[in-house]
Design an enzyme around this catalytic site. Structure first.
Site, PDB file in Angstrom:
ATOM      1  N   HIS A  34       1.724  -3.397 -26.930  1.00 24.87           N
ATOM      2  CA  HIS A  34       0.961  -5.646 -27.287  1.00 24.87           C
ATOM      3  C   HIS A  34      -0.325  -5.429 -26.376  1.00 24.87           C
ATOM      4  CE1 HIS A  34       6.520  -5.419 -25.886  1.00 24.87           C
ATOM      5  NE2 HIS A  34       5.452  -5.756 -26.603  1.00 24.87           N
TER       6      HIS A  34
ATOM      7  N   ARG B 156       5.813  -0.079 -35.372  1.00 24.77           N
ATOM      8  CA  ARG B 156       5.539   1.167 -35.062  1.00 24.77           C
ATOM      9  C   ARG B 156       5.896   2.258 -36.441  1.00 24.77           C
ATOM     10  NH1 ARG B 156       8.022  -0.372 -29.432  1.00 24.77           N
ATOM     11  NH2 ARG B 156       8.903  -1.624 -31.145  1.00 24.77           N
TER      12      ARG B 156
ATOM     13  N   LYS C 287      20.660 -13.421 -25.350  1.00 24.36           N
ATOM     14  CA  LYS C 287      19.256 -11.820 -25.007  1.00 24.36           C
ATOM     15  C   LYS C 287      19.260 -10.698 -23.804  1.00 24.36           C
ATOM     16  CE  LYS C 287      16.022  -9.472 -27.930  1.00 24.36           C
ATOM     17  NZ  LYS C 287      14.717  -9.019 -28.458  1.00 24.36           N
TER      18      LYS C 287
ATOM     19  N   SER D  78       9.481  -1.533 -24.707  1.00 28.39           N
ATOM     20  CA  SER D  78       9.891  -2.435 -23.821  1.00 28.39           C
ATOM     21  C   SER D  78      11.502  -1.191 -23.375  1.00 28.39           C
ATOM     22  CB  SER D  78       9.837  -3.814 -23.257  1.00 28.39           C
ATOM     23  OG  SER D  78       8.664  -3.613 -24.016  1.00 28.39           O
TER      24      SER D  78
HETATM   25  P1  ADP Z   1      10.884  -8.170 -29.758  1.00 25.64           P
HETATM   26  O1  ADP Z   1      12.242  -8.573 -29.538  1.00 25.64           O
HETATM   27  O2  ADP Z   1      10.863  -9.288 -30.790  1.00 25.64           O
HETATM   28  O3  ADP Z   1      11.197  -6.841 -30.695  1.00 25.64           O
HETATM   29  P2  ADP Z   1       9.243  -6.836 -28.313  1.00 25.64           P
HETATM   30  O4  ADP Z   1       8.245  -7.530 -27.354  1.00 25.64           O
HETATM   31  O5  ADP Z   1      10.220  -5.556 -28.404  1.00 25.64           O
HETATM   32  O6  ADP Z   1       9.751  -7.915 -29.500  1.00 25.64           O
HETATM   33  O7  ADP Z   1       7.940  -6.559 -29.635  1.00 25.64           O
HETATM   34  C1  ADP Z   1       6.985  -7.632 -29.890  1.00 25.64           C
HETATM   35  C2  ADP Z   1       6.362  -7.272 -30.985  1.00 25.64           C
HETATM   36  O8  ADP Z   1       5.034  -5.976 -30.661  1.00 25.64           O
HETATM   37  C3  ADP Z   1       6.863  -6.941 -32.226  1.00 25.64           C
HETATM   38  O9  ADP Z   1       6.443  -7.025 -33.261  1.00 25.64           O
HETATM   39  C4  ADP Z   1       7.067  -4.940 -32.110  1.00 25.64           C
HETATM   40  O10 ADP Z   1       6.871  -3.810 -33.475  1.00 25.64           O
HETATM   41  C5  ADP Z   1       5.072  -5.172 -31.339  1.00 25.64           C
HETATM   42  N1  ADP Z   1       5.473  -3.439 -30.522  1.00 25.64           N
HETATM   43  C6  ADP Z   1       6.230  -3.345 -29.872  1.00 25.64           C
HETATM   44  N2  ADP Z   1       5.558  -2.351 -29.035  1.00 25.64           N
HETATM   45  C7  ADP Z   1       4.731  -2.160 -29.353  1.00 25.64           C
HETATM   46  C8  ADP Z   1       3.668  -0.535 -29.261  1.00 25.64           C
HETATM   47  N3  ADP Z   1       4.152   0.140 -28.448  1.00 25.64           N
HETATM   48  N4  ADP Z   1       2.385  -0.680 -30.247  1.00 25.64           N
HETATM   49  C9  ADP Z   1       2.573  -1.851 -31.241  1.00 25.64           C
HETATM   50  N5  ADP Z   1       3.184  -2.566 -31.430  1.00 25.64           N
HETATM   51  C10 ADP Z   1       4.793  -3.034 -30.876  1.00 25.64           C
END
Ligand code: ADP
Length: 161
Positions: A17, A90, A41, A128
């Site tokens: 992130h 990803r 959630k 995450s």
């Molecule tokens: P959500 O519940 O909206 O998926 P996340 O916190 O999991 O929320 O992810 C937020 C954003 O960050 C999403 O666009 C996700 O694809 C992106 N994201 C999550 N992990 C990574 C990573 N390792 N590298 C790049 N982008 C990521």
């Protein structure tokens, strides 16, 4: 001046992130990291914890702010005057979900543009959810999260520092 919104659960914020936020902050004038506050959630960290972990992680990025929000993401984008929504992609699984969501968002707010940043190679398989599993099983979190997030994860799972 272009404000962009980077929305997500950030439960907790990872280096993947932070990488996206850093790159987006370089492209746009202002970046707001919007942390979803959705009671339905299932999350490990409370909204305040997620916001505080994210704030500390991006404190060095001067044009980045972290804000919690509830309700529709596009409504929040409008409220803060964001012209762009940022997401990270990803290689494995994100595209279809993002595409579907974007089709709906475009119907709701046509003037909001989605900009996706490709995840960097070293973070392609970092999520995450996987991170929480590793943390719970006392795996090493080096290069996956900042130290303060690793500490918070170990504390959540009742593990020694
Ligand atoms: P959500 O519940 O909206 O998926 P996340 O916190 O999991 O929320 O992810 C937020 C954003 O960050 C999403 O666009 C996700 O694809 C992106 N994201 C999550 N992990 C990574 C990573 N390792 N590298 C790049 N982008 C990521």
């Amino acid at each position: 001046m272009i404000t962009a919104l980077y929305p997500g659960s950030f439960d907790p914020i990872t280096n993947g992130h932070i990488d996206i936020a850093t790159r987006a902050a370089f492209v746009f004038d202002k970046l707001i990291i919007g942390v979803y506050d959705r009671p339905e959630k299932r999350v490990l960290f409370s909204i305040d914890e997620r916001v505080n972990l994210a704030k500390k992680a991006v404190a060095h990025l001067k044009n980045v702010r972290v804000q919690p929000y509830s309700g529709l993401t596009v409504a929040f984008a409008k409220k803060i005057g964001a012209k762009v929504m940022v997401r990270g992609l990803r290689m494995s699984s994100d595209f279809e979900r993002e595409f579907e969501m974007e089709m709906m968002n475009k119907k709701l707010v046509p003037e909001l543009e989605l900009v996706c940043f490709m995840a960097s190679l070293q973070y392609q398989f970092l999520s995450s959810s996987l991170l929480k599993e590793v943390a719970q099983l006392e795996g090493c979190l080096t290069n996956m999260v900042p130290e303060h997030v690793a500490v918070a994860l170990r504390k959540k799972f009742g593990l020694k520092k």
